[in-house]
Scaffold this motif. Structure first.
Motif, PDB file in Angstrom:
ATOM      1  N   ILE A 111      42.091  14.927   7.103  1.00 39.02           N
ATOM      2  CA  ILE A 111      43.203  14.871   6.284  1.00 39.02           C
ATOM      3  C   ILE A 111      43.558  13.797   5.543  1.00 39.02           C
ATOM      4  CG2 ILE A 111      45.859  15.123   6.566  1.00 39.02           C
ATOM      5  CD1 ILE A 111      44.056  17.837   7.125  1.00 39.02           C
ATOM      6  N   LEU A 112      43.438  12.497   6.074  1.00 37.30           N
ATOM      7  CA  LEU A 112      43.857  11.409   5.227  1.00 37.30           C
ATOM      8  C   LEU A 112      43.056  11.285   4.012  1.00 37.30           C
ATOM      9  CD1 LEU A 112      45.062   8.602   4.607  1.00 37.30           C
ATOM     10  CD2 LEU A 112      43.279   7.578   6.205  1.00 37.30           C
ATOM     11  N   PRO A 113      41.593  11.400   3.834  1.00 35.37           N
ATOM     12  CA  PRO A 113      40.859  11.472   2.868  1.00 35.37           C
ATOM     13  C   PRO A 113      40.997  12.480   1.863  1.00 35.37           C
ATOM     14  CG  PRO A 113      39.439  11.973   4.239  1.00 35.37           C
ATOM     15  CD  PRO A 113      40.661  11.469   5.016  1.00 35.37           C
ATOM     16  N   LEU A 114      41.420  13.711   2.298  1.00 38.91           N
ATOM     17  CA  LEU A 114      41.603  14.827   1.406  1.00 38.91           C
ATOM     18  C   LEU A 114      43.033  14.587   0.790  1.00 38.91           C
ATOM     19  CD1 LEU A 114      40.874  17.845   3.788  1.00 38.91           C
ATOM     20  CD2 LEU A 114      39.563  16.844   1.720  1.00 38.91           C
ATOM     21  N   PHE A 115      43.878  14.021   1.407  1.00 37.41           N
ATOM     22  CA  PHE A 115      45.248  13.791   0.704  1.00 37.41           C
ATOM     23  C   PHE A 115      45.053  12.377  -0.207  1.00 37.41           C
ATOM     24  CE2 PHE A 115      48.902  11.058   0.377  1.00 37.41           C
ATOM     25  CZ  PHE A 115      49.941  11.830   0.001  1.00 37.41           C
ATOM     26  N   PHE A 116      44.293  11.437   0.382  1.00 37.44           N
ATOM     27  CA  PHE A 116      44.318  10.312  -0.639  1.00 37.44           C
ATOM     28  C   PHE A 116      43.352  10.476  -1.895  1.00 37.44           C
ATOM     29  CE2 PHE A 116      42.585   6.211  -1.880  1.00 37.44           C
ATOM     30  CZ  PHE A 116      43.662   5.335  -2.052  1.00 37.44           C
ATOM     31  N   PHE A 117      42.229  11.392  -1.542  1.00 35.95           N
ATOM     32  CA  PHE A 117      41.386  11.233  -2.930  1.00 35.95           C
ATOM     33  C   PHE A 117      41.833  12.770  -3.716  1.00 35.95           C
ATOM     34  CE2 PHE A 117      38.590   8.756  -0.140  1.00 35.95           C
ATOM     35  CZ  PHE A 117      38.774   7.616  -1.135  1.00 35.95           C
ATOM     36  N   LEU A 165      45.141  14.232  -8.224  1.00 35.21           N
ATOM     37  CA  LEU A 165      45.880  15.055  -8.905  1.00 35.21           C
ATOM     38  C   LEU A 165      46.734  14.354  -9.788  1.00 35.21           C
ATOM     39  CD1 LEU A 165      46.660  18.034  -6.565  1.00 35.21           C
ATOM     40  CD2 LEU A 165      45.098  18.362  -8.544  1.00 35.21           C
ATOM     41  N   TYR A 166      47.298  13.332  -9.336  1.00 38.42           N
ATOM     42  CA  TYR A 166      48.106  12.408 -10.148  1.00 38.42           C
ATOM     43  C   TYR A 166      47.355  11.465 -11.191  1.00 38.42           C
ATOM     44  CZ  TYR A 166      51.528   8.639 -10.884  1.00 38.42           C
ATOM     45  OH  TYR A 166      52.516   7.721 -11.518  1.00 38.42           O
ATOM     46  N   LEU A 167      46.437  10.798 -10.615  1.00 32.76           N
ATOM     47  CA  LEU A 167      45.896   9.669 -11.244  1.00 32.76           C
ATOM     48  C   LEU A 167      44.693  10.313 -12.311  1.00 32.76           C
ATOM     49  CD1 LEU A 167      44.926   7.373  -8.252  1.00 32.76           C
ATOM     50  CD2 LEU A 167      46.676   6.963 -10.105  1.00 32.76           C
ATOM     51  N   PHE A 168      44.148  11.157 -12.094  1.00 30.46           N
ATOM     52  CA  PHE A 168      43.034  11.796 -13.350  1.00 30.46           C
ATOM     53  C   PHE A 168      43.879  12.447 -14.493  1.00 30.46           C
ATOM     54  CE2 PHE A 168      40.254  10.510  -9.972  1.00 30.46           C
ATOM     55  CZ  PHE A 168      39.034  10.102 -10.586  1.00 30.46           C
ATOM     56  N   HIS A 208      40.296  18.817  -6.973  1.00 29.52           N
ATOM     57  CA  HIS A 208      41.241  18.152  -6.256  1.00 29.52           C
ATOM     58  C   HIS A 208      42.226  19.211  -5.739  1.00 29.52           C
ATOM     59  CE1 HIS A 208      40.704  14.457  -8.784  1.00 29.52           C
ATOM     60  NE2 HIS A 208      39.812  14.308  -7.901  1.00 29.52           N
ATOM     61  N   ILE A 209      42.427  20.233  -6.502  1.00 30.88           N
ATOM     62  CA  ILE A 209      43.428  21.284  -6.103  1.00 30.88           C
ATOM     63  C   ILE A 209      42.866  21.898  -4.853  1.00 30.88           C
ATOM     64  CG2 ILE A 209      44.342  23.639  -6.607  1.00 30.88           C
ATOM     65  CD1 ILE A 209      44.638  22.509  -9.781  1.00 30.88           C
ATOM     66  N   ILE A 210      41.501  22.175  -4.767  1.00 30.91           N
ATOM     67  CA  ILE A 210      40.698  22.719  -3.508  1.00 30.91           C
ATOM     68  C   ILE A 210      40.829  21.980  -2.466  1.00 30.91           C
ATOM     69  CG2 ILE A 210      38.416  23.691  -2.913  1.00 30.91           C
ATOM     70  CD1 ILE A 210      40.049  25.667  -4.829  1.00 30.91           C
ATOM     71  N   MET A 211      40.604  20.563  -2.658  1.00 37.12           N
ATOM     72  CA  MET A 211      40.809  19.626  -1.511  1.00 37.12           C
ATOM     73  C   MET A 211      42.272  19.810  -0.890  1.00 37.12           C
ATOM     74  SD  MET A 211      39.187  16.523  -3.040  1.00 37.12           S
ATOM     75  CE  MET A 211      39.238  15.392  -1.743  1.00 37.12           C
ATOM     76  N   VAL A 212      43.307  19.819  -1.814  1.00 37.67           N
ATOM     77  CA  VAL A 212      44.731  20.117  -1.295  1.00 37.67           C
ATOM     78  C   VAL A 212      44.905  21.343  -0.458  1.00 37.67           C
ATOM     79  CG1 VAL A 212      46.920  19.895  -2.014  1.00 37.67           C
ATOM     80  CG2 VAL A 212      45.550  18.154  -3.062  1.00 37.67           C
ATOM     81  N   LEU A 213      44.369  22.345  -1.112  1.00 34.11           N
ATOM     82  CA  LEU A 213      44.582  23.674  -0.405  1.00 34.11           C
ATOM     83  C   LEU A 213      43.825  23.744   1.105  1.00 34.11           C
ATOM     84  CD1 LEU A 213      44.191  26.049  -3.481  1.00 34.11           C
ATOM     85  CD2 LEU A 213      46.247  25.487  -2.090  1.00 34.11           C
ATOM     86  N   ASN A 214      42.685  23.070   1.160  1.00 32.82           N
ATOM     87  CA  ASN A 214      41.869  22.921   2.489  1.00 32.82           C
ATOM     88  C   ASN A 214      42.729  22.160   3.221  1.00 32.82           C
ATOM     89  OD1 ASN A 214      39.174  24.177   2.682  1.00 32.82           O
ATOM     90  ND2 ASN A 214      39.331  23.699   0.568  1.00 32.82           N
ATOM     91  N   MET A 215      43.439  21.000   2.885  1.00 32.62           N
ATOM     92  CA  MET A 215      44.156  20.201   3.664  1.00 32.62           C
ATOM     93  C   MET A 215      45.402  21.120   4.066  1.00 32.62           C
ATOM     94  SD  MET A 215      46.262  16.633   2.703  1.00 32.62           S
ATOM     95  CE  MET A 215      47.318  17.733   1.673  1.00 32.62           C
ATOM     96  N   ALA A 216      45.958  21.591   3.233  1.00 37.97           N
ATOM     97  CA  ALA A 216      47.351  22.362   3.627  1.00 37.97           C
ATOM     98  C   ALA A 216      46.882  23.497   4.514  1.00 37.97           C
ATOM     99  CB  ALA A 216      48.002  22.936   2.215  1.00 37.97           C
ATOM    100  N   TRP A 217      46.053  24.316   4.377  1.00 40.37           N
ATOM    101  CA  TRP A 217      45.356  25.380   5.435  1.00 40.37           C
ATOM    102  C   TRP A 217      45.230  24.651   6.840  1.00 40.37           C
ATOM    103  CZ3 TRP A 217      41.319  25.937   8.459  1.00 40.37           C
ATOM    104  CH2 TRP A 217      41.119  27.142   9.226  1.00 40.37           C
ATOM    105  N   ALA A 218      44.734  23.438   6.844  1.00 42.06           N
ATOM    106  CA  ALA A 218      44.176  22.972   8.198  1.00 42.06           C
ATOM    107  C   ALA A 218      45.886  22.496   8.611  1.00 42.06           C
ATOM    108  CB  ALA A 218      43.421  21.724   7.893  1.00 42.06           C
ATOM    109  N   LEU A 219      46.370  21.981   7.904  1.00 46.81           N
ATOM    110  CA  LEU A 219      47.811  21.362   8.672  1.00 46.81           C
ATOM    111  C   LEU A 219      48.653  22.761   9.059  1.00 46.81           C
ATOM    112  CD1 LEU A 219      48.524  18.539   5.937  1.00 46.81           C
ATOM    113  CD2 LEU A 219      48.005  18.455   8.654  1.00 46.81           C
ATOM    114  N   TYR A 220      48.704  23.664   8.149  1.00 50.24           N
ATOM    115  CA  TYR A 220      49.492  24.777   8.646  1.00 50.24           C
ATOM    116  C   TYR A 220      49.118  25.737   9.808  1.00 50.24           C
ATOM    117  CZ  TYR A 220      51.794  29.480   8.152  1.00 50.24           C
ATOM    118  OH  TYR A 220      52.263  30.449   8.490  1.00 50.24           O
TER     119      TYR A 220
END
Length: 163
Positions: free
Chosen positions: A67-73, A78-81, A94-106
């Motif tokens: 979760i930490l690296p998915l959020f960080f990178f 999404l904000y930096l690039f 990056h969007i796909i990474m965030v969606l996977n992170m969100a799915w795992a957390l949810y």
């Protein structure tokens, strides 16, 4: 809900293969440069391993470790690039990474598995905080490589991060 997780993980695998091919195959970067300047790929690989462990064992702890690296990178990417040119491919990743992170957390929170969430996050911090520190230090001490490989100026990243 599991089908959504499998679809998201499959797309994450595809974008990881694509970025790895671009960095190692097309750009011909050194393996250390691939790890540092495409830090999304090792983060994604960690998630995919954790997702596979979850599918086999139904233990959600491994799912939370990345979760930490998915959020960080992914999330901060999404904000930096920039949102133009070839960076649109990176932004899709990056969007796909965030969606996977969100799915795992949810799914973990919906199951009320707070122990797995806490333990996975703690293990992830122990593993990935040093990795993030190394990646950031390397990028800041090799700005010419950052410019050449990513096509972005490290000073622009620093300004956005308030450094």
């Amino acid at each position: 809900m599991l089908k959504i997780g499998i679809i998201l993980a499959a797309i994450l695998l595809l974008v990881t293969v694509n970025s790895t091919y671009f960095f190692l195959g097309i750009s011909k970067v050194k393996p250390i440069e691939w790890i540092v300047f495409n830090a999304c790929a090792p983060s994604n690989i960690a998630y995919l391993i954790g997702f596979t462990v979850f599918l086999l064992t139904k233990n959600r702890t491994a799912l939370q470790i990345s979760i930490l690296p998915l959020f960080f990178f992914g999330g901060l990417g999404l904000y930096l690039f920039p949102w133009s040119g070839y960076n649109l491919i990176a932004q899709f990743s990056h969007i796909i990474m965030v969606l996977n992170m969100a799915w795992a957390l949810y799914t973990t929170l919906a199951a009320g598995d707070y122990k797995a969430l806490s333990l996975g996050l703690l293990i992830g911090i122990g593993i990935f905080a040093p990795f993030i520190n190394y990646q950031q230090t390397y990028a800041h001490t090799h700005p010419e490589a950052c410019q050449k490989i990513l096509g972005v100026n490290i000073e622009d990243f620093q300004k956005k991060m308030g450094q």
